[in-house]
Design an enzyme around this catalytic site. Sequence first.
Site, PDB file in Angstrom:
ATOM      1  N   GLY A   1       0.829  -1.198   0.000  1.00  0.00           N
ATOM      2  CA  GLY A   1       0.000   0.000   0.000  1.00  0.00           C
ATOM      3  C   GLY A   1       0.860   1.244   0.000  1.00  0.00           C
ATOM      4  O   GLY A   1       2.022   1.204  -0.403  1.00  0.00           O
ATOM      5  N   CYS A   2       0.318   2.336   0.455  1.00  0.00           N
ATOM      6  CA  CYS A   2       1.055   3.598   0.503  1.00  0.00           C
ATOM      7  C   CYS A   2       2.329   3.426   1.334  1.00  0.00           C
ATOM      8  O   CYS A   2       2.274   2.993   2.485  1.00  0.00           O
ATOM      9  CB  CYS A   2       0.181   4.698   1.101  1.00  0.00           C
ATOM     10  SG  CYS A   2       1.038   6.266   1.270  1.00  0.00           S
ATOM     11  N   PHE A   3       3.470   3.755   0.753  1.00  0.00           N
ATOM     12  CA  PHE A   3       4.730   3.418   1.413  1.00  0.00           C
ATOM     13  C   PHE A   3       5.019   4.183   2.684  1.00  0.00           C
ATOM     14  O   PHE A   3       5.784   3.739   3.524  1.00  0.00           O
ATOM     15  CB  PHE A   3       5.918   3.463   0.471  1.00  0.00           C
ATOM     16  CG  PHE A   3       6.077   4.667  -0.420  1.00  0.00           C
ATOM     17  CD1 PHE A   3       5.843   5.963   0.009  1.00  0.00           C
ATOM     18  CD2 PHE A   3       6.492   4.485  -1.719  1.00  0.00           C
ATOM     19  CE1 PHE A   3       6.023   7.042  -0.836  1.00  0.00           C
ATOM     20  CE2 PHE A   3       6.681   5.558  -2.576  1.00  0.00           C
ATOM     21  CZ  PHE A   3       6.451   6.846  -2.126  1.00  0.00           C
ATOM     22  N   TRP A   4       4.387   5.333   2.907  1.00  0.00           N
ATOM     23  CA  TRP A   4       4.705   6.111   4.116  1.00  0.00           C
ATOM     24  C   TRP A   4       4.281   5.390   5.389  1.00  0.00           C
ATOM     25  O   TRP A   4       5.044   5.321   6.361  1.00  0.00           O
ATOM     26  CB  TRP A   4       4.081   7.504   4.044  1.00  0.00           C
ATOM     27  CG  TRP A   4       4.583   8.298   2.875  1.00  0.00           C
ATOM     28  CD1 TRP A   4       3.838   8.784   1.836  1.00  0.00           C
ATOM     29  CD2 TRP A   4       5.931   8.669   2.585  1.00  0.00           C
ATOM     30  NE1 TRP A   4       4.644   9.434   0.939  1.00  0.00           N
ATOM     31  CE2 TRP A   4       5.936   9.386   1.373  1.00  0.00           C
ATOM     32  CE3 TRP A   4       7.141   8.460   3.241  1.00  0.00           C
ATOM     33  CZ2 TRP A   4       7.098   9.888   0.799  1.00  0.00           C
ATOM     34  CZ3 TRP A   4       8.301   8.979   2.672  1.00  0.00           C
ATOM     35  CH2 TRP A   4       8.269   9.679   1.472  1.00  0.00           C
TER      36      TRP A   4
END
Length: 108
Positions: free
Chosen positions: A4-7
């Site tokens: 998913g979103c890497f952050w």
Amino acid sequence: VAAGCFWGVELAFARLPGVISTEVGYIGGSTPRPTYSAVSKGKSGHAEAVRIIFDASTIGLTTLFGVFFDVHDPTTLNRQGNDVGTQYRSAIFYSDERQGPPAPTAPQ
């Protein structure tokens, strides 16, 4: 790993004892040096991912895989929460044969 979103994924791994460093980026596509715009439009084929450098004497692959499966749902195709697109797909990448392929250790 791509989850998913890497952050958010990066934060989950960076906090673990034994993780030396993390780095976000794109992997698995056909375009060298993809831009955010190309990735977010689904034109490059890349996934958002986190590279994890870890001390194997402190943290093992079983723990890392456990976090990977805790932070996202790999059964949702090209989506994690409100983030939708092929760049949010689930994948595990490894840097040498001692680390992979990980599939036999993944939960069934």
